[in-house]
Motif scaffolding. Structure first.
Motif, mmCIF file in Angstrom:
data_model
loop_
_atom_site.group_PDB
_atom_site.id
_atom_site.type_symbol
_atom_site.label_atom_id
_atom_site.label_comp_id
_atom_site.label_asym_id
_atom_site.label_seq_id
_atom_site.Cartn_x
_atom_site.Cartn_y
_atom_site.Cartn_z
ATOM 1 N N GLN A 122 0.824 -1.202 0.000
ATOM 2 C CA GLN A 122 0.000 0.000 0.000
ATOM 3 C C GLN A 122 0.860 1.255 0.000
ATOM 4 O O GLN A 122 0.574 2.198 -0.739
ATOM 5 C CB GLN A 122 -0.919 -0.013 1.225
ATOM 6 C CG GLN A 122 -1.858 1.169 1.291
ATOM 7 C CD GLN A 122 -2.735 1.106 2.537
ATOM 8 O OE1 GLN A 122 -2.649 0.186 3.326
ATOM 9 N NE2 GLN A 122 -3.562 2.105 2.697
ATOM 10 N N THR A 153 -8.177 8.121 7.879
ATOM 11 C CA THR A 153 -8.219 7.431 9.155
ATOM 12 C C THR A 153 -7.691 8.376 10.212
ATOM 13 O O THR A 153 -6.691 9.026 9.994
ATOM 14 C CB THR A 153 -7.313 6.181 9.117
ATOM 15 O OG1 THR A 153 -7.703 5.373 8.009
ATOM 16 C CG2 THR A 153 -7.396 5.395 10.392
ATOM 17 N N TYR A 162 -0.305 10.958 9.945
ATOM 18 C CA TYR A 162 -0.946 9.647 9.861
ATOM 19 C C TYR A 162 -0.005 8.576 10.394
ATOM 20 O O TYR A 162 1.195 8.620 10.117
ATOM 21 C CB TYR A 162 -1.295 9.336 8.400
ATOM 22 C CG TYR A 162 -1.768 7.928 8.153
ATOM 23 C CD1 TYR A 162 -3.090 7.562 8.409
ATOM 24 C CD2 TYR A 162 -0.895 6.958 7.664
ATOM 25 C CE1 TYR A 162 -3.525 6.255 8.175
ATOM 26 C CE2 TYR A 162 -1.327 5.654 7.427
ATOM 27 C CZ TYR A 162 -2.640 5.315 7.690
ATOM 28 O OH TYR A 162 -3.072 4.039 7.459
ATOM 29 N N SER A 205 -0.367 4.258 10.547
ATOM 30 C CA SER A 205 -1.251 3.129 10.255
ATOM 31 C C SER A 205 -1.608 2.409 11.554
ATOM 32 O O SER A 205 -0.910 2.529 12.559
ATOM 33 C CB SER A 205 -0.575 2.156 9.284
ATOM 34 O OG SER A 205 0.546 1.552 9.888
ATOM 35 N N GLU A 206 -2.698 1.676 11.518
ATOM 36 C CA GLU A 206 -3.162 0.959 12.707
ATOM 37 C C GLU A 206 -2.116 0.005 13.247
ATOM 38 O O GLU A 206 -2.028 -0.213 14.444
ATOM 39 C CB GLU A 206 -4.456 0.199 12.391
ATOM 40 C CG GLU A 206 -5.653 1.113 12.251
ATOM 41 C CD GLU A 206 -6.923 0.326 12.013
ATOM 42 O OE1 GLU A 206 -7.035 -0.810 12.520
ATOM 43 O OE2 GLU A 206 -7.807 0.849 11.327
ATOM 44 N N THR A 235 8.689 4.057 7.453
ATOM 45 C CA THR A 235 8.167 2.751 7.800
ATOM 46 C C THR A 235 8.961 2.168 8.960
ATOM 47 O O THR A 235 10.139 2.464 9.109
ATOM 48 C CB THR A 235 8.191 1.790 6.591
ATOM 49 O OG1 THR A 235 7.531 0.574 6.936
ATOM 50 C CG2 THR A 235 9.600 1.471 6.142
#
Length: 175
Positions: free
Chosen positions: A2, A42, A152, A154-155, A173
């Protein structure tokens, strides 16, 4: 997968220069509005509650200082990786640029202050050159720093999109 698609979209839809770790070179890219839009999909996890903590690898950025370093290299040695370590317990940030020869690296570090659930402020107080497992402290000619907003996370806390006080966008990342 993604994040690679997101980076590809950013490269295709933007006009400024951006650095990508996948190619370790500059490419046509830029407008960070696409990266900021990710944060609207999100709600960001409050990074100062722990998810921001840890070692992060830079995947992509619009930051010009990174581009200059990557383009100019260091004495002809290409940039291999760029990392950021955020240590919330000890309130320190460490930025490391690793080059592709004999463990050569540059490292800037300093204290960080948590300003809100998404913003940290940092000011570098140490600059080091590493080579063959040796560290040489270098003088700081200017005291860099500023704030960074987590737009942001990610979960799974694996992807982080940041915007800094210079309005640059960074995608990182956690390995």
């Amino acid at each position: 997968q993604q994040i690679l698609r997101l980076v590809s979209q950013l490269k295709e839809t933007s006009s400024a220069t951006a650095w990508s770790a996948s190619s370790s070179s500059s490419s046509s890219s830029g407008d960070s509005s696409d990266a900021r839009a990710v944060g609207t999909d999100t709600a960001a996890v409050a990074p100062t509650e722990g998810s921001l903590d840890g070692q992060w690898q830079l995947l992509w950025t619009t930051e010009s200082a990174v581009h200059k370093l990557v383009k100019g290299q260091l004495l002809g040695i290409p940039v291999q990786d760029i990392w950021q370590q955020i240590d919330l317990r000890n309130k320190r940030v460490i930025n490391t640029i690793k080059f592709g020869l004999l463990g050569l690296q540059l490292q800037a570090s300093g204290p960080l202050n948590v300003l809100s659930s998404t913003r940290i402020y940092y000011s570098f107080d140490s600059f080091k050159l590493g080579f063959l497992n040796l560290q040489l402290a270098l003088p700081l000619f200017t005291k860099g720093g500023g704030w960074t907003d987590c737009v942001y996370i990610s979960e799974q806390d694996a992807i982080r999109v940041m915007e800094n006080s210079r309005r640059d966008t960074l995608i990182l990342t956690k390995p």
